[in-house]
Write a protein that holds these residues in place. Structure first.
Motif, short mmCIF file in Angstrom:
data_model
loop_
_atom_site.label_atom_id
_atom_site.label_comp_id
_atom_site.label_asym_id
_atom_site.label_seq_id
_atom_site.Cartn_x
_atom_site.Cartn_y
_atom_site.Cartn_z
N PRO A 106 0.84 -1.20 0.00
CA PRO A 106 0.00 0.00 0.00
C PRO A 106 0.88 1.25 0.00
N ALA A 107 0.44 2.26 -0.76
CA ALA A 107 1.19 3.52 -0.81
C ALA A 107 0.28 4.62 -1.35
N ASP A 108 0.13 5.69 -0.60
CA ASP A 108 -0.62 6.87 -1.04
C ASP A 108 -1.99 6.53 -1.61
N GLY A 109 -2.72 5.65 -0.95
CA GLY A 109 -4.06 5.30 -1.40
C GLY A 109 -4.09 4.34 -2.57
N GLY A 110 -2.95 3.86 -2.99
CA GLY A 110 -2.86 2.92 -4.10
C GLY A 110 -1.86 1.82 -3.79
N THR A 111 -1.04 1.51 -4.78
CA THR A 111 -0.09 0.41 -4.65
C THR A 111 1.28 0.82 -5.18
N ARG A 112 2.30 0.42 -4.43
CA ARG A 112 3.67 0.51 -4.96
C ARG A 112 4.06 -0.92 -5.32
N LEU A 113 4.34 -1.13 -6.60
CA LEU A 113 4.78 -2.43 -7.09
C LEU A 113 6.29 -2.37 -7.28
N GLU A 114 6.97 -3.40 -6.82
CA GLU A 114 8.41 -3.52 -7.03
C GLU A 114 8.67 -4.87 -7.68
N LEU A 115 9.20 -4.84 -8.89
CA LEU A 115 9.52 -6.05 -9.63
C LEU A 115 11.03 -6.16 -9.76
N THR A 116 11.57 -7.28 -9.31
CA THR A 116 13.01 -7.54 -9.43
C THR A 116 13.19 -8.80 -10.27
N GLU A 117 14.03 -8.70 -11.28
CA GLU A 117 14.29 -9.85 -12.15
C GLU A 117 15.79 -10.12 -12.20
N GLN A 118 16.13 -11.40 -12.08
CA GLN A 118 17.51 -11.88 -12.21
C GLN A 118 17.52 -12.80 -13.43
N VAL A 119 18.39 -12.51 -14.39
CA VAL A 119 18.32 -13.18 -15.68
C VAL A 119 19.67 -13.71 -16.13
N ALA A 120 19.65 -14.89 -16.74
CA ALA A 120 20.79 -15.42 -17.49
C ALA A 120 20.40 -15.35 -18.96
N PHE A 121 21.06 -14.48 -19.71
CA PHE A 121 20.82 -14.33 -21.15
C PHE A 121 21.79 -15.25 -21.89
#
Length: 153
Positions: A106-121
């Motif tokens: 929850p943040a400021d009446g809405g949502t804070r989304l945090e996406l973390t990706e770890q990738v092997a290309f």
């Protein structure tokens, strides 16, 4: 002989949404909702949203090669966190393998989304900057989906 190499990358994207964490989480959890913002007109989209479940999105754009996103869910904590791993194929070639964590707060009446990706290309079939930009693009598409949903309510 193919030039065999692996490039590792990590990135984190934070995004604010005006919808509640429950609504944003639901947009990831329900097949019809997620197909609206994530599938991008894919020819084959399936979502089995449960721990151990799979998500598959397969399609091509503009006559290009078929791209396949094939994910397995490892942790689901409604409406706080989703952890999944996925393979990305270009045609029949494995281009990358990723672990992704999505957190909703929850943040400021809405949502804070945090996406973390770890990738092997793998072997140059995909690039870190392409992946990060593509992820930013579909998080914008999620915002549009949530806006459409709000205007229908």
């Amino acid at each position: 002989m193919t030039d065999r190499r692996v490039e590792h990358a990590n990135f984190t994207i934070e995004r604010a949404y005006t919808a509640s964490p429950e609504r944003v989480f639901t947009a990831w959890a329900e097949e019809k909702a997620k197909a609206d913002w994530f599938a991008g007109g894919g020819d084959d989209y399936r979502l089995d949203f449960r721990v151990g479940g799979r998500e598959v999105n397969r399609g091509s754009q503009g006559g290009g090669p078929v791209i396949t996103f094939d994910a397995r869910y490892h942790e689901i904590v409604p409406p706080e966190r989703i952890v999944y791993a996925y393979d990305l194929y270009v045609g029949s070639t494995l281009a990358s393998v990723s672990v992704t964590t999505v957190q909703f707060a929850p943040a400021d009446g809405g949502t804070r989304l945090e996406l973390t990706e770890q990738v092997a290309f793998l072997d140059g079939h995909d690039r870190p900057e392409w992946r990060e930009q593509g992820t930013r693009d579909w998080l914008e598409t999620l915002a549009a989906h949530l806006e459409r949903e709000t205007s229908r309510a």
